[in-house]
Structure formats: structure tokens, C-alpha cells
Write a protein that holds these residues in place. Structure first.
Motif, short mmCIF file in Angstrom:
data_model
loop_
_atom_site.label_atom_id
_atom_site.label_comp_id
_atom_site.label_asym_id
_atom_site.label_seq_id
_atom_site.Cartn_x
_atom_site.Cartn_y
_atom_site.Cartn_z
N ALA A 58 0.87 -1.18 0.00
CA ALA A 58 0.00 0.00 0.00
C ALA A 58 0.90 1.22 0.00
O ALA A 58 1.99 1.21 0.59
CB ALA A 58 -0.92 0.01 1.21
N PHE B 209 1.12 5.34 0.85
CA PHE B 209 0.49 6.40 1.62
C PHE B 209 1.29 7.69 1.46
O PHE B 209 2.51 7.67 1.35
CB PHE B 209 0.46 6.03 3.11
CG PHE B 209 -0.36 4.82 3.43
CD1 PHE B 209 -1.73 4.91 3.61
CD2 PHE B 209 0.24 3.57 3.55
CE1 PHE B 209 -2.48 3.79 3.91
CE2 PHE B 209 -0.51 2.45 3.85
CZ PHE B 209 -1.87 2.56 4.02
N SER C 113 -9.84 -0.95 0.73
CA SER C 113 -8.96 0.18 1.01
C SER C 113 -8.20 -0.06 2.30
O SER C 113 -8.68 -0.73 3.21
CB SER C 113 -9.76 1.49 1.09
OG SER C 113 -10.75 1.41 2.08
N ALA C 114 -6.99 0.50 2.36
CA ALA C 114 -6.13 0.40 3.54
C ALA C 114 -6.09 1.77 4.20
O ALA C 114 -5.74 2.77 3.56
CB ALA C 114 -4.73 -0.04 3.14
N ILE D 80 -2.87 -0.51 10.52
CA ILE D 80 -3.58 -0.45 9.24
C ILE D 80 -4.89 -1.23 9.39
O ILE D 80 -4.90 -2.37 9.82
CB ILE D 80 -2.74 -1.03 8.10
CG1 ILE D 80 -1.52 -0.13 7.88
CG2 ILE D 80 -3.56 -1.14 6.82
CD1 ILE D 80 -0.61 -0.57 6.76
N PHE E 168 -2.93 -2.28 -2.70
CA PHE E 168 -4.15 -1.54 -2.39
C PHE E 168 -4.10 -0.23 -3.18
O PHE E 168 -3.16 0.55 -3.02
CB PHE E 168 -4.24 -1.21 -0.89
CG PHE E 168 -4.61 -2.36 -0.03
CD1 PHE E 168 -5.94 -2.74 0.10
CD2 PHE E 168 -3.65 -3.07 0.66
CE1 PHE E 168 -6.30 -3.80 0.92
CE2 PHE E 168 -3.99 -4.13 1.47
CZ PHE E 168 -5.32 -4.49 1.60
N THR F 7 -6.10 4.20 -0.53
CA THR F 7 -5.52 4.29 0.80
C THR F 7 -5.90 5.61 1.44
O THR F 7 -6.25 6.56 0.75
CB THR F 7 -3.97 4.18 0.77
OG1 THR F 7 -3.45 5.26 -0.01
CG2 THR F 7 -3.53 2.86 0.20
N SER G 32 -4.19 8.13 4.37
CA SER G 32 -3.00 8.34 5.20
C SER G 32 -3.36 8.62 6.64
O SER G 32 -4.51 8.85 6.99
CB SER G 32 -2.17 9.49 4.63
OG SER G 32 -1.66 9.14 3.37
#
Length: 152
Positions: free
Chosen positions: A44, A46, A98-99, A112, A129, A132, A134
């Protein structure tokens, strides 16, 4: 003879106490002697990884499903790349999931959280992913508010 027996009992008690402290230290730090089991890796990206670090928790619906392997800077996109090891038993995470970086409690650790999507395809080893969110940076929010850049 009684003094020797007392010394042996005290010595055994101290060893048991040391073993208990070692066990508690390993539990608190998240280190274990057992292997992690079968996992697969997902990535992922961010804009801000916040306080994420290796061995951090990856959860879904409040249940731990994996852990963070590493957090690095992608030299091409200048984003934080987070590599996660997900348990092989959790093999049906929708590909459009989604992360999200969340904080446990007000000042707790960051982890996470996977928010599942509705895609029929599942994430596989090496997938990413694409959606994301943040980490929430409270210091940046306060700075923006104080300088009048809070937005409308």
C-alpha cells in the motif's frame, strides 16, 4: 542443610521470576518464537505513514489478519510504501478494498485497518491496495488552523 534448601528455593524463585518477566516483555513487544505461518504479501502507498513500523498490526473488522513487514520510501512517487504480510487463511479480501491508517485510542499505536470492498476478485500475493487513506497528522492540523490555512 536447611540453609542450603532455602538458598535453592530462593534461586528457583528468582529464575521463575526472570522467566515470567521475559515472557511478559515478549508479549508486550509483539515478538514471538513461533513462526508466523503461511502468509502472502500486499503493498500500500500512503502520502503520510505516520508512526507505522515493522511488526505493526494489520486488522480487518477489529481482528488482526496480518502484520507490517516494512515501511520504506518509494523513490519514484515519494510516497511511503508499506509491505504487509497477510495470513494465508484470509484469502478472500476484495481487490477494491482500502487500507486506512488508524490510531488505537487517543494516543495509542497506529495500525492499518482494511476496509473491504465489493469486488468479486480477491487480492493475491504481490498485489497493491489502490485506495488508501493516510495517517491523521494532528500537528499539521493544528499548524494549519493556527496559520489560517484550515480551509472553508
Amino acid at each position: 542443610m536447611a540453609q542450603r534448601t532455602t538458598e535453592i528455593i530462593v534461586g528457583l524463585f528468582i529464575l521463575a521470576g526472570g522467566a515470567a518477566l521475559l515472557f511478559l516483555a515478549l508479549q508486550v513487544s509483539g515478538l514471538t518464537f513461533k513462526p508466523a505461518g503461511d502468509t502472502y504479501t500486499v503493498d500500500a502507498y500512503f502520502n503520510d505513514a505516520g508512526g507505522l513500523g515493522p511488526r505493526g498490526r494489520v486488522s480487518m473488522a477489529g481482528v488482526q489478519v496480518g502484520q507490517i513487514r516494512e515501511v520504506t520510501l518509494d523513490q519514484e512517487t515519494f510516497q511511503a510504501r508499506v509491505v504487509m504480510d497477510i495470513s494465508a487463511a484470509i484469502d478472500s479480501i476484495p481487490a477494491d478494498s482500502s487500507a486506512i491508517i488508524r490510531t488505537s485510542g487517543l494516543l495509542g499505536e497506529q495500525y492499518i485497518d482494511i476496509s473491504p470492498g465489493a469486488d468479486m476478485q480477491s487480492l493475491a500475493d504481490g498485489d497493491t491496495f489502490y485506495e488508501t487513506q493516510s495517517a491523521l497528522n494532528i500537528e499539521r492540523m493544528i499548524s494549519n488552523f493556527a496559520s489560517g490555512q484550515g480551509g472553508d
